[in-house]
Design an enzyme around this catalytic site. Sequence first.
Site, PDB file in Angstrom:
ATOM      1  N   GLY A 100      -0.855  -1.715  -2.840  1.00 15.76           N
ATOM      2  CA  GLY A 100      -2.203  -1.138  -2.850  1.00 15.76           C
ATOM      3  C   GLY A 100      -2.176   0.285  -3.396  1.00 15.76           C
ATOM      4  O   GLY A 100      -1.242   1.028  -3.142  1.00 15.76           O
ATOM      5  N   ARG A 115       0.336  -6.702  -6.603  1.00 13.02           N
ATOM      6  CA  ARG A 115       1.166  -7.092  -5.451  1.00 13.02           C
ATOM      7  C   ARG A 115       2.124  -8.213  -5.853  1.00 13.02           C
ATOM      8  O   ARG A 115       2.418  -9.096  -5.065  1.00 13.02           O
ATOM      9  CB  ARG A 115       0.278  -7.527  -4.297  1.00 13.02           C
ATOM     10  CG  ARG A 115      -0.582  -6.402  -3.721  1.00 13.02           C
ATOM     11  CD  ARG A 115      -1.230  -6.818  -2.423  1.00 13.02           C
ATOM     12  NE  ARG A 115      -2.151  -5.821  -1.916  1.00 13.02           N
ATOM     13  CZ  ARG A 115      -1.814  -4.779  -1.180  1.00 13.02           C
ATOM     14  NH1 ARG A 115      -0.560  -4.583  -0.857  1.00 13.02           N
ATOM     15  NH2 ARG A 115      -2.723  -3.924  -0.751  1.00 13.02           N
ATOM     16  N   ASP A 163       6.657  -0.812   1.689  1.00  6.86           N
ATOM     17  CA  ASP A 163       7.872  -1.596   1.978  1.00  6.86           C
ATOM     18  C   ASP A 163       8.023  -2.843   1.098  1.00  6.86           C
ATOM     19  O   ASP A 163       9.144  -3.221   0.773  1.00  6.86           O
ATOM     20  CB  ASP A 163       8.008  -1.918   3.474  1.00  6.86           C
ATOM     21  CG  ASP A 163       6.735  -2.457   4.076  1.00  6.86           C
ATOM     22  OD1 ASP A 163       5.754  -2.628   3.339  1.00  6.86           O
ATOM     23  OD2 ASP A 163       6.730  -2.720   5.296  1.00  6.86           O
ATOM     24  N   THR A 212       2.119   4.713   0.961  1.00 13.26           N
ATOM     25  CA  THR A 212       1.186   3.756   1.542  1.00 13.26           C
ATOM     26  C   THR A 212       0.257   4.518   2.459  1.00 13.26           C
ATOM     27  O   THR A 212       0.707   5.316   3.279  1.00 13.26           O
ATOM     28  CB  THR A 212       1.836   2.607   2.341  1.00 13.26           C
ATOM     29  OG1 THR A 212       0.822   1.966   3.127  1.00 13.26           O
ATOM     30  CG2 THR A 212       2.944   3.048   3.271  1.00 13.26           C
ATOM     31  N   ASP A 222      -1.111   3.386   4.807  1.00 16.03           N
ATOM     32  CA  ASP A 222      -0.815   2.938   6.175  1.00 16.03           C
ATOM     33  C   ASP A 222       0.225   3.851   6.849  1.00 16.03           C
ATOM     34  O   ASP A 222       0.339   3.857   8.074  1.00 16.03           O
ATOM     35  CB  ASP A 222      -0.284   1.498   6.172  1.00 16.03           C
ATOM     36  CG  ASP A 222      -1.362   0.473   5.863  1.00 16.03           C
ATOM     37  OD1 ASP A 222      -2.517   0.868   5.660  1.00 16.03           O
ATOM     38  OD2 ASP A 222      -1.035  -0.728   5.821  1.00 16.03           O
ATOM     39  N   ASP A 234       3.436   3.580   7.066  1.00 13.53           N
ATOM     40  CA  ASP A 234       4.385   2.901   7.955  1.00 13.53           C
ATOM     41  C   ASP A 234       5.762   2.633   7.349  1.00 13.53           C
ATOM     42  O   ASP A 234       6.542   1.868   7.917  1.00 13.53           O
ATOM     43  CB  ASP A 234       3.768   1.605   8.512  1.00 13.53           C
ATOM     44  CG  ASP A 234       3.341   0.641   7.423  1.00 13.53           C
ATOM     45  OD1 ASP A 234       3.573   0.932   6.242  1.00 13.53           O
ATOM     46  OD2 ASP A 234       2.779  -0.417   7.776  1.00 13.53           O
ATOM     47  N   ARG A 252      -2.450  -2.286   8.485  1.00 14.00           N
ATOM     48  CA  ARG A 252      -2.073  -3.695   8.648  1.00 14.00           C
ATOM     49  C   ARG A 252      -1.271  -3.931   9.927  1.00 14.00           C
ATOM     50  O   ARG A 252      -1.655  -4.728  10.771  1.00 14.00           O
ATOM     51  CB  ARG A 252      -1.238  -4.119   7.434  1.00 14.00           C
ATOM     52  CG  ARG A 252      -0.759  -5.536   7.486  1.00 14.00           C
ATOM     53  CD  ARG A 252      -0.007  -5.877   6.229  1.00 14.00           C
ATOM     54  NE  ARG A 252      -0.904  -5.966   5.092  1.00 14.00           N
ATOM     55  CZ  ARG A 252      -1.744  -6.974   4.869  1.00 14.00           C
ATOM     56  NH1 ARG A 252      -1.802  -7.979   5.709  1.00 14.00           N
ATOM     57  NH2 ARG A 252      -2.516  -6.967   3.801  1.00 14.00           N
TER      58      ARG A 252
HETATM   59  O1  F6P Z   1      -1.168  -1.960   2.106  1.00 17.81           O
HETATM   60  C1  F6P Z   1      -2.080  -1.021   2.474  1.00 17.81           C
HETATM   61  C2  F6P Z   1      -3.441  -1.604   2.703  1.00 17.81           C
HETATM   62  O2  F6P Z   1      -4.276  -0.509   2.510  1.00 17.81           O
HETATM   63  C3  F6P Z   1      -3.662  -2.264   4.061  1.00 17.81           C
HETATM   64  O3  F6P Z   1      -3.993  -1.363   5.076  1.00 17.81           O
HETATM   65  C4  F6P Z   1      -4.765  -3.227   3.766  1.00 17.81           C
HETATM   66  O4  F6P Z   1      -4.752  -4.302   4.659  1.00 17.81           O
HETATM   67  C5  F6P Z   1      -4.436  -3.682   2.400  1.00 17.81           C
HETATM   68  O5  F6P Z   1      -3.807  -2.602   1.785  1.00 17.81           O
HETATM   69  C6  F6P Z   1      -5.633  -4.155   1.609  1.00 17.81           C
HETATM   70  O6  F6P Z   1      -5.267  -4.288   0.287  1.00 17.81           O
HETATM   71  P1  F6P Z   1      -6.029  -5.027  -0.872  1.00 17.81           P
HETATM   72  O7  F6P Z   1      -7.464  -5.128  -0.504  1.00 17.81           O
HETATM   73  O8  F6P Z   1      -5.769  -4.177  -2.053  1.00 17.81           O
HETATM   74  O9  F6P Z   1      -5.380  -6.367  -0.992  1.00 17.81           O
END
Ligand code: F6P
Length: 343
Positions: free
Chosen positions: A10, A71, A102, A125, A127, A129, A171
């Site tokens: 992301g 991704r 990660d 990220t 997040d 994490d 997440r």
């Molecule tokens: O990986 C980070 C993140 O922001 C998560 O918190 C979220 O669930 C996800 O990406 C959403 O990503 P996308 O909508 O781009 O698939």
Amino acid sequence: MRIGVLTGGGDCPGLNAAIRAVVRKSIDYEFDVLGIQNGWLGLLENQLYPMNLSSVSGILPLGGTILSTSRTNPAKVPGGFEKIAAVIKEREIDAIVAIGGDDTLSVALELNKRNIIPAVGAPKTMDNDVALTDYCIGFDSAVSTVTEALDKLHTTAHAHHRVMVVEVMGRDTGWVALYGGLAGGADWIMIPEVPSTIQESCQHLIKRRERGKDFSIIVVAEGVVLPDIPVEDAKDMDSFGHVRLDKRNVGHLIGLHIERITGFETRVTVLGHLQRGGPPTVFDRILATRLGVEAVKLIKYKRYGEMAAFRNNEISAVKLEDALKNSPKKVPIELYQMAHLFY
Ligand code: F6P
């Protein structure tokens, strides 16, 4: 030396600052740099272009990533690693800087392990994490967006005497919910690390009313676990095995139950991808710049398989393998408990 740089997973604010730093430090070392577009997909499909000073001019304050992202998981593409090896040979790349969370970093580690190409990482990220780094690129900017939103939601919540449920990203971990909630004065925070029931939340809201507080702000991480109400997960997964958490609608579900149980008028706001947009904060600009420079240094000194990290206010490096083994980095429970003081 010719290096490739990519952003994977992301997007978030600060990626362009990191790309700029990688390119500027590479030029300083007289390395050639190829920008790999669309994360690992670009390496599979030979989407690479030479970068120079002008490619990164003016990008420091821009959100998103000029390299684009995806991704894509090469391990899930038939013959994926062989395809990557062929592109690397054709484009004569000596090493890769992977800027990602990660998932992206696990591919960088795999490339090292399979001796396909030396790779190093920089943690990003929103997040926050990735383990063994105190902060990841994008987190501070995301939290600033959440804080600003909470400031605004406070005034309308107050005016209408309402409960406002605010769903934020996260997440597996509640970094954004906890930091955003603390900074924005949330009255209840729900995170994936600590299962909390709707009943518990409602009792707290009722107590607040009894104390004369006739509005409340509840911050909920999208990945929160609710022991007392069923949450349906989406069926489809991305190539790293993650389901779409926005489809859980957990914020709306919580809002619905709260309104039913307490009778308090409730509204729900899902901040969603707003948290990933806009210019990076000062902190993220500096962090991304320092991590990007460090990643190139790791290549210069052949410290392959390592990740640039920010620990105890200093830039350092850790082994990708160790960082991934300890990810996701959970929020400290003491901090979560401390937040209760302000409810
Ligand atoms: O990986 C980070 C993140 O922001 C998560 O918190 C979220 O669930 C996800 O990406 C959403 O990503 P996308 O909508 O781009 O698939």
